[in-house]
Design an enzyme around this catalytic site. Structure first.
Site, short mmCIF file in Angstrom:
data_model
loop_
_atom_site.label_atom_id
_atom_site.label_comp_id
_atom_site.label_asym_id
_atom_site.label_seq_id
_atom_site.Cartn_x
_atom_site.Cartn_y
_atom_site.Cartn_z
N GLY A 135 4.26 -18.94 -8.99
CA GLY A 135 4.46 -18.15 -9.85
C GLY A 135 3.17 -17.38 -9.78
O GLY A 135 3.21 -16.00 -9.54
N CYS B 85 -1.21 -22.46 -20.07
CA CYS B 85 -0.59 -21.95 -20.96
C CYS B 85 -0.53 -22.46 -22.51
O CYS B 85 0.52 -22.91 -23.11
CB CYS B 85 0.95 -21.77 -20.68
#
Ligand SMILES: C[S@@+](CC[C@H](N)C(=O)[O-])C[C@H]1O[C@@H](n2cnc3c(N)ncnc32)[C@H](O)[C@@H]1O
Length: 387
Positions: free
Chosen positions: A231, A340
């Site tokens: 990603g 994250c």
């Protein structure tokens, strides 16, 4: 399915998840066996289950128990619906309420904070300070769906028009120049031509904003050391088409889809086999394995699986990975550390550790759900020449 039958299905699925079954697989297995359930039913049951996992603590308090049935009772009470109208025992509805269940518990004052695991709540409260209450409230709701516009192929306005022609509503999001927030038709994205042709990718807006902070001069060599599905590497390639990007992951299987994704996006990304990175790079990106606490709106069962021991192990692993990855930097290059996570232990504390090893942060940013996307952290570091 009637609303009551959907509740009964959600209770059964929740009980399996609470007993340790993975949420996604349990929902998929149910959907396969439930031939009577249409796509609207499947989506509604999924929403009931995911809402209950996000709000497990508060729904349990309102439902007077910890099982699937109590969570659904709590969900109805949280929405201001009297459960007696649905828990009728008729047809496929859940069994009638017992005398004890029929009495709604008095809700505790700090209801929203109950939706963090007990052991983690005080830590998060200390880490987030004045942002704790707002973050707790936002993390109880479904996350927005974001797309990343592949700016190597198109721009935001053209992407919005292409998506609209396929019944998908989207609008620019201020967190990143590449970000679109999907306002309608999210379930149509995967089958859309815009997605299949590589004009857009699903990616959280905070992730996109973090990638935009990665230093990358024209023609620079970048190592994405924990590339996973790629990603970040793909987002970086779109922003910097001249960059020479190498993706690496300890688990080669996690990068299996990367060639197809890169081809779809028109990006060139080299892959290094696990432990076989060659040479040095101008920038080394470490998107470290972490608690994922910033993304728990999307994976709420993970919130309840994290333990203090697992968090300690992750923190140790983050230190090891970043030390190894740093060896692939050319002198004067930048190390970019990302997670994250909402937790200080995985973010600012890791940067403080790196400082003791001679790294200096040039930029550092914590993203919270109040910024619009997931919780995320990024630090760009440079090594002291003297260290
Ligand atoms: C947060 S995920 C990466 C997500 C990915 N960068 C993306 O944007 O899709 C962390 C990745 O680190 C990998 N990993 C774990 N331990 C590692 C190690 N010692 N060295 C390299 N990669 C590792 C995991 O396999 C996982 O794919």
């Amino acid at each position: 399915m009637t609303p009551a039958a959907r509740l009964a299905a959600a209770i059964d699925i929740l009980d399996q998840i609470l007993a340790g079954a993975p949420a996604e697989r349990t929902l998929t297995n149910w959907a396969r066996g439930a031939r009577f359930a249409g796509s609207g039913d499947r989506a509604a049951v999924r929403d009931l289950v995911f809402d209950a996992l996000r709000c497990r603590g508060s729904f349990a308090a309102l439902g007077g128990g910890t099982g699937g049935r109590a969570l659904m009772l709590g969900a109805l009470r949280a929405a201001g619906t009297d459960p007696a109208g649905l828990f009728t025992g008729l047809g496929h509805a859940p069994a009638e309420l017992s005398a004890a269940e029929a009495v709604a518990p008095v809700p505790p004052a700090d209801l929203e904070a109950l939706d963090w695991p007990d052991w983690l709540r005080p830590r998060l409260s200390a880490d987030l300070g004045t942002a704790f209450a707002e973050t707790s409230a936002l993390m109880r709701a479904r996350a927005p769906v974001f797309l990343r516009v592949n700016v190597a192929r198109t721009d935001r306005a053209a992407a919005i028009a292409t998506l609209a022609a396929e019944g998908i509503g989207a609008r620019p999001h201020p967190l990143a120049e590449t970000a679109l927030e999907v306002t309608d038709g999210a379930r149509r994205i995967a089958a859309s031509a815009a997605y299949r042709d590589g004009l857009v990718e699903l990616q959280d807006a905070a992730s996109q904003a973090a990638v935009a902070m990665v230093p990358c001069a024209e023609g620079a060599g970048v190592l994405d050391y924990c590339a996973g599905g790629g990603g970040k590497a793909l987002a970086l390639a779109a922003l910097h088409p001249g960059a020479r990007i190498t993706a690496h992951d300890i688990d080669a299987g996690r990068m299996a889809d990367l060639p197809a994704r890169a081809a779809r996006a028109g990006a060139r990304i080299a892959r290094a086999a696990p432990g076989r990175v060659q040479g040095t790079f101008d920038t080394v990106l470490v998107d470290a394995p972490c608690s994922g606490s910033g993304t728990w709106r999307r994976t709420p069962d993970a919130k309840w699986r994290l333990t203090a021991e697992r968090l300690d192990a992750l923190v140790a692993l983050q230190g090891e990975i970043v030390a190894t990855a740093g060896h692939f930097l050319r002198p004067g290059g930048r190390l970019v550390y990302m997670t994250c996570s909402l937790l200080r232990a995985e973010n600012e504390d890791r940067v403080a550790d790196l400082q003791t090893l001679g790294w200096q942060p040039e930029t550092m940013r914590r993203f919270l759900p109040s910024d619009g996307g997931d919780g995320f952290f990024v630090a760009v570091l440079r090594r002291d020449r003297s260290a």
